[in-house]
Design a protein around this motif. Structure first.
Motif, PDB file in Angstrom:
ATOM      1  N   TYR A  55      -9.337  -5.091   9.208  1.00 34.97           N
ATOM      2  CA  TYR A  55      -8.620  -3.821   9.101  1.00 34.97           C
ATOM      3  C   TYR A  55      -9.400  -2.787   8.293  1.00 34.97           C
ATOM      4  CZ  TYR A  55      -4.309  -5.280  11.394  1.00 34.97           C
ATOM      5  OH  TYR A  55      -3.382  -5.661  12.338  1.00 34.97           O
ATOM      6  N   LEU A  56     -10.156  -3.238   7.285  1.00 34.94           N
ATOM      7  CA  LEU A  56     -10.987  -2.295   6.535  1.00 34.94           C
ATOM      8  C   LEU A  56     -12.026  -1.642   7.452  1.00 34.94           C
ATOM      9  CD1 LEU A  56     -11.601  -4.182   3.161  1.00 34.94           C
ATOM     10  CD2 LEU A  56     -10.507  -1.951   3.411  1.00 34.94           C
ATOM     11  N   LEU A  57     -12.631  -2.453   8.309  1.00 36.63           N
ATOM     12  CA  LEU A  57     -13.615  -1.911   9.248  1.00 36.63           C
ATOM     13  C   LEU A  57     -12.943  -1.037  10.310  1.00 36.63           C
ATOM     14  CD1 LEU A  57     -15.845  -5.084   9.711  1.00 36.63           C
ATOM     15  CD2 LEU A  57     -16.442  -2.997   8.471  1.00 36.63           C
ATOM     16  N   LEU A  58     -11.804  -1.507  10.826  1.00 30.64           N
ATOM     17  CA  LEU A  58     -11.092  -0.740  11.848  1.00 30.64           C
ATOM     18  C   LEU A  58     -10.617   0.603  11.297  1.00 30.64           C
ATOM     19  CD1 LEU A  58      -9.912  -0.676  14.721  1.00 30.64           C
ATOM     20  CD2 LEU A  58      -7.839  -1.748  13.798  1.00 30.64           C
ATOM     21  N   GLY A  59     -10.065   0.597  10.079  1.00 28.08           N
ATOM     22  CA  GLY A  59      -9.607   1.839   9.459  1.00 28.08           C
ATOM     23  C   GLY A  59     -10.749   2.806   9.218  1.00 28.08           C
ATOM     24  N   ALA A  60     -11.922   2.254   8.826  1.00 35.83           N
ATOM     25  CA  ALA A  60     -13.084   3.110   8.594  1.00 35.83           C
ATOM     26  C   ALA A  60     -13.550   3.763   9.893  1.00 35.83           C
ATOM     27  CB  ALA A  60     -14.216   2.296   7.974  1.00 35.83           C
ATOM     28  N   PHE A 211      -2.592  -2.362   8.758  1.00 36.59           N
ATOM     29  CA  PHE A 211      -3.369  -1.201   9.191  1.00 36.59           C
ATOM     30  C   PHE A 211      -2.920   0.060   8.458  1.00 36.59           C
ATOM     31  CE2 PHE A 211      -4.212   2.508  11.828  1.00 36.59           C
ATOM     32  CZ  PHE A 211      -5.568   2.365  12.025  1.00 36.59           C
ATOM     33  N   GLY A 212      -1.609   0.273   8.413  1.00 37.39           N
ATOM     34  CA  GLY A 212      -1.117   1.454   7.723  1.00 37.39           C
ATOM     35  C   GLY A 212      -1.468   1.437   6.249  1.00 37.39           C
ATOM     36  N   LEU A 213      -1.311   0.279   5.613  1.00 40.33           N
ATOM     37  CA  LEU A 213      -1.574   0.177   4.177  1.00 40.33           C
ATOM     38  C   LEU A 213      -3.051   0.394   3.870  1.00 40.33           C
ATOM     39  CD1 LEU A 213      -0.278  -0.461   1.434  1.00 40.33           C
ATOM     40  CD2 LEU A 213      -0.816  -2.864   1.819  1.00 40.33           C
ATOM     41  N   ILE A 214      -3.925  -0.203   4.686  1.00 33.93           N
ATOM     42  CA  ILE A 214      -5.354  -0.094   4.423  1.00 33.93           C
ATOM     43  C   ILE A 214      -5.893   1.271   4.817  1.00 33.93           C
ATOM     44  CG2 ILE A 214      -7.606  -0.969   5.189  1.00 33.93           C
ATOM     45  CD1 ILE A 214      -6.434  -3.775   5.101  1.00 33.93           C
ATOM     46  N   THR A 215      -5.383   1.845   5.900  1.00 37.41           N
ATOM     47  CA  THR A 215      -5.843   3.174   6.311  1.00 37.41           C
ATOM     48  C   THR A 215      -5.547   4.213   5.239  1.00 37.41           C
ATOM     49  OG1 THR A 215      -5.531   2.621   8.644  1.00 37.41           O
ATOM     50  CG2 THR A 215      -5.667   4.949   8.095  1.00 37.41           C
ATOM     51  N   LEU A 216      -4.431   4.038   4.540  1.00 34.25           N
ATOM     52  CA  LEU A 216      -4.086   4.985   3.477  1.00 34.25           C
ATOM     53  C   LEU A 216      -5.109   4.969   2.340  1.00 34.25           C
ATOM     54  CD1 LEU A 216      -0.210   4.466   3.255  1.00 34.25           C
ATOM     55  CD2 LEU A 216      -1.453   6.309   4.390  1.00 34.25           C
ATOM     56  N   ALA A 386       5.267   6.290  -0.882  1.00 31.64           N
ATOM     57  CA  ALA A 386       5.097   6.124   0.563  1.00 31.64           C
ATOM     58  C   ALA A 386       5.416   7.419   1.296  1.00 31.64           C
ATOM     59  CB  ALA A 386       5.988   4.993   1.069  1.00 31.64           C
ATOM     60  N   SER A 387       6.456   8.107   0.871  1.00 34.15           N
ATOM     61  CA  SER A 387       6.836   9.353   1.533  1.00 34.15           C
ATOM     62  C   SER A 387       5.771  10.425   1.377  1.00 34.15           C
ATOM     63  CB  SER A 387       8.173   9.855   0.966  1.00 34.15           C
ATOM     64  OG  SER A 387       9.199   8.912   1.192  1.00 34.15           O
ATOM     65  N   VAL A 388       5.234  10.554   0.179  1.00 33.82           N
ATOM     66  CA  VAL A 388       4.196  11.558  -0.039  1.00 33.82           C
ATOM     67  C   VAL A 388       2.904  11.166   0.679  1.00 33.82           C
ATOM     68  CG1 VAL A 388       2.796  12.736  -1.773  1.00 33.82           C
ATOM     69  CG2 VAL A 388       5.215  12.314  -2.211  1.00 33.82           C
ATOM     70  N   GLU A 389       2.629   9.856   0.755  1.00 31.30           N
ATOM     71  CA  GLU A 389       1.466   9.407   1.519  1.00 31.30           C
ATOM     72  C   GLU A 389       1.610   9.789   2.993  1.00 31.30           C
ATOM     73  OE1 GLU A 389      -1.254   8.180   0.534  1.00 31.30           O
ATOM     74  OE2 GLU A 389      -1.001   7.073  -1.322  1.00 31.30           O
ATOM     75  N   ILE A 390       2.823   9.693   3.530  1.00 29.71           N
ATOM     76  CA  ILE A 390       3.069  10.093   4.919  1.00 29.71           C
ATOM     77  C   ILE A 390       2.817  11.587   5.085  1.00 29.71           C
ATOM     78  CG2 ILE A 390       4.876  10.384   6.674  1.00 29.71           C
ATOM     79  CD1 ILE A 390       6.086   7.749   5.650  1.00 29.71           C
ATOM     80  N   VAL A 391       3.326  12.375   4.148  1.00 35.54           N
ATOM     81  CA  VAL A 391       3.102  13.824   4.204  1.00 35.54           C
ATOM     82  C   VAL A 391       1.612  14.133   4.093  1.00 35.54           C
ATOM     83  CG1 VAL A 391       3.518  15.989   2.985  1.00 35.54           C
ATOM     84  CG2 VAL A 391       5.392  14.383   3.327  1.00 35.54           C
ATOM     85  N   TRP A 392       0.917  13.401   3.246  1.00 35.37           N
ATOM     86  CA  TRP A 392      -0.534  13.570   3.084  1.00 35.37           C
ATOM     87  C   TRP A 392      -1.257  13.253   4.396  1.00 35.37           C
ATOM     88  CZ3 TRP A 392      -3.575  10.944  -1.527  1.00 35.37           C
ATOM     89  CH2 TRP A 392      -4.841  11.526  -1.626  1.00 35.37           C
ATOM     90  N   THR A 393      -0.823  12.182   5.067  1.00 36.05           N
ATOM     91  CA  THR A 393      -1.437  11.818   6.344  1.00 36.05           C
ATOM     92  C   THR A 393      -1.160  12.880   7.405  1.00 36.05           C
ATOM     93  OG1 THR A 393      -1.049   9.493   5.763  1.00 36.05           O
ATOM     94  CG2 THR A 393      -1.700   9.959   8.021  1.00 36.05           C
ATOM     95  N   VAL A 437      -1.472   8.719  13.044  1.00 34.89           N
ATOM     96  CA  VAL A 437      -0.099   8.485  13.499  1.00 34.89           C
ATOM     97  C   VAL A 437       0.259   7.008  13.388  1.00 34.89           C
ATOM     98  CG1 VAL A 437       1.427   8.549  15.507  1.00 34.89           C
ATOM     99  CG2 VAL A 437      -0.066  10.494  15.020  1.00 34.89           C
ATOM    100  N   TRP A 438      -0.674   6.146  13.743  1.00 33.94           N
ATOM    101  CA  TRP A 438      -0.450   4.706  13.620  1.00 33.94           C
ATOM    102  C   TRP A 438      -0.196   4.333  12.159  1.00 33.94           C
ATOM    103  CZ3 TRP A 438      -4.363   0.418  15.573  1.00 33.94           C
ATOM    104  CH2 TRP A 438      -3.747  -0.826  15.502  1.00 33.94           C
ATOM    105  N   ALA A 439      -0.981   4.917  11.253  1.00 37.32           N
ATOM    106  CA  ALA A 439      -0.788   4.638   9.829  1.00 37.32           C
ATOM    107  C   ALA A 439       0.580   5.114   9.351  1.00 37.32           C
ATOM    108  CB  ALA A 439      -1.897   5.305   9.017  1.00 37.32           C
TER     109      ALA A 439
END
Length: 526
Positions: A55-60, A211-216, A386-393, A437-439
């Protein structure tokens, strides 16, 4: 150059005149490392097992590098203060520029709290009897926030010495953690994780949440360019993004692998997961090296809030200089202290960060009877984060929106300043937003702490809080725009006429310079 928005952006020409320090490549790389490489996240990733490397590689590949490419392209086009605020204004106009800038600023405020909270977490991990109560954690967090604000208000050249020293220190920490795994293997120790099962590397429905956690972990690639109007030259933009991004990816992989090699499943039994970075070095290299790693991490999480404090303040300052805020806020936030930094903006966001900390750790846990104070404090913090991370994304997606609109608006000019081959740029343009969006969906559907908050409660609370943040943000931007417009600050003028509106402000700055002592030559306007 690509056709500008009809209304000129004053901060583009004003900031270089009143903020004398010029960030070079080394300065920006150091800021990038501190803004994006939070070593505790490697321990969180390692808790997912071997598939965390996948997931680290996929997120990168799907999120981080596309964001880096989009940021580099926009930064080369418009190396101005506020990064996404400026770029979105260019692409979509005033309202969207202000809204995305507000989202980015709000994320920066929470990042200040998060960094200070991680400092408290490491202190707690050193001794389980320390900071056992939420109010104690809250007080430590507020102390770190105040220290970071004081450092951010100092002369930029001074604070940059600390930033570069800390960045070098954390690079050394990564090297030590990597050597811990090598020493562990060379001494014949048993590898704690089995890397030979192909199924353990595979993506399955059971580990989609990773994926969502690592992508963040990769969010914030544009944060250093909040100070884009202060860089020494355009070439700094791609240089710091290239080397900073490479270190972030390699650093996360090295630390995560080392923890898996030395500790493996044992980390799941740890009360304070981030401390596993230190434990890995302790077990392999000894307590002395572990203590050095601890010192480096603690220093890092004092400087990380300072970096986010300084970077986020530039967004408010740019908005105020552009007169896109109510008049009273413009007068307050659009000024610099004698060190040539926006101290009023720093003070405002520091107060908000401390208010959030007080509510989450000191007030709510003892006034609301919904479980133990510690559990409630954790719930409030996790849901809001988590909510602010979503807004950031969501704001990050506008990197790709801005690139697409600017390219379509003037393709001939865009092609002349393009920094990567067109196919790579457009592949990034497609997969980057999809990964974001996936994250977001992963963050909404999967709890960050299932034993504390189950997925159903998590979905309801995070969704509700996210909607509330977005609604409040939109209403705040509309209100600010309406008040500013009613003050006759929105009439169309050319750049020369607009600059005249700042003559009084410039006179004040010049008066401060004259009053300054000869030793304080750095206060002069270049």
């Amino acid at each position: 150059m690509i056709k500008k928005n009809a209304r000129p952006i004053v901060s583009e020409t004003y900031v270089p005149k009143v903020m004398p320090f010029r960030f070079g490549s080394i300065d920006m790389i150091a800021i990038y490392v501190i803004a994006l490489f939070w070593i505790n996240n490697a321990a969180n990733a390692a808790a997912g097992g071997v598939v965390s490397i996948t997931y680290l590689l996929l997120g990168a590949l799907t999120c981080f590098f596309p964001c880096v490419i989009a940021t580099a392209q926009l930064g080369m086009l418009f190396p101005h203060e506020g990064s996404l605020y400026n770029w979105t204004f260019r692409a979509l106009g005033r309202f969207w520029g202000l809204l995305i800038g507000f989202f980015l600023w709000l994320a920066g405020v929470l990042a200040v709290v998060s960094g200070a909270d991680t400092f408290a977490t490491y202190v707690q991990g050193l001794n389980n009897n320390w900071l056992s109560q939420p109010w104690q954690q809250g007080l430590v967090i507020m102390v770190v926030i105040i220290i970071s604000a004081v450092l951010a208000c100092q002369r930029v050249a001074t604070s940059q010495y600390l930033v570069k020293f800390t960045a070098c220190f954390i690079v050394g920490v990564v090297v030590l953690v990597g050597l811990s795994a090598v020493a562990w293997l060379l001494t014949g120790q048993h590898v704690a994780t089995n890397f030979q099962h192909a199924a353990d590397w595979s993506i399955t429905p059971g580990n989609y949440s990773l994926f969502g956690l690592i992508t963040l972990l990769y969010l914030g690639t544009n944060i250093p360019l909040n100070m884009g109007g202060e860089v020494s030259s355009r070439r700094v933009v791609p240089q710091h993004l290239l080397w900073g991004a490479l270190f972030v990816v390699v650093g996360y992989l090295v630390v995560t692998l080392a923890i898996l090699v030395v500790r493996g499943p044992a980390i799941l039994q740890t009360a304070v997961l981030p401390i596993e970075v230190v434990t890995t070095v302790d077990l392999s290299l000894g307590k002395i090296w572990g203590s050095i790693v601890t010192l480096g991490i603690l220093l890092f999480f004092v400087l990380a809030p300072m970096v986010y404090t300084a970077a986020s303040s530039r967004i408010l300052f740019a908005m105020a200089v552009d007169h896109y805020l109510p008049e009273q806020l413009t007068k307050y936030l659009g000024t610099l202290n004698r060190q040539r930094v926006p101290a009023h903006a720093i003070f405002l966001q520091t107060c908000l960060a401390m208010l959030f900390t007080a509510v989450a750790f000191v007030i709510a846990p003892y006034l609301v009877r919904l479980g133990s104070p510690q559990d409630l404090a954790n719930k409030v913090y996790l849901v809001s984060a988590a909510s602010v991370e979503i807004v950031w994304t969501l704001a990050t997606i506008f990197l790709f929106v801005d690139v697409g609109i600017l390219a379509i608006r003037d393709p001939a000019t865009f092609s002349r300043v393009r920094i990567v081959p067109a196919p790579l740029l457009w592949v990034s343009y497609v997969i980057g937003p999809i990964a974001c969006v996936w994250a977001i969906l992963g963050t909404i559907w999967y709890s960050w702490d299932p034993p504390l908050i189950d997925n159903t409660q998590w979905l309801l609370w995070v969704s509700g809080f996210t909607v509330a943040v977005i609604v409040v943000s939109v209403m705040s931007v509309l209100f600010a725009s309406a008040v500013a417009q009613s003050s006759e600050m929105w009439r169309e003028v050319d750049v020369t006429e607009q600059d005249l509106r700042f003559e009084n402000f410039r006179a004040t700055v010049e008066a401060q310079r004259v009053k300054s002592s000869p030793e304080n030559k750095y206060t002069q306007i270049r």
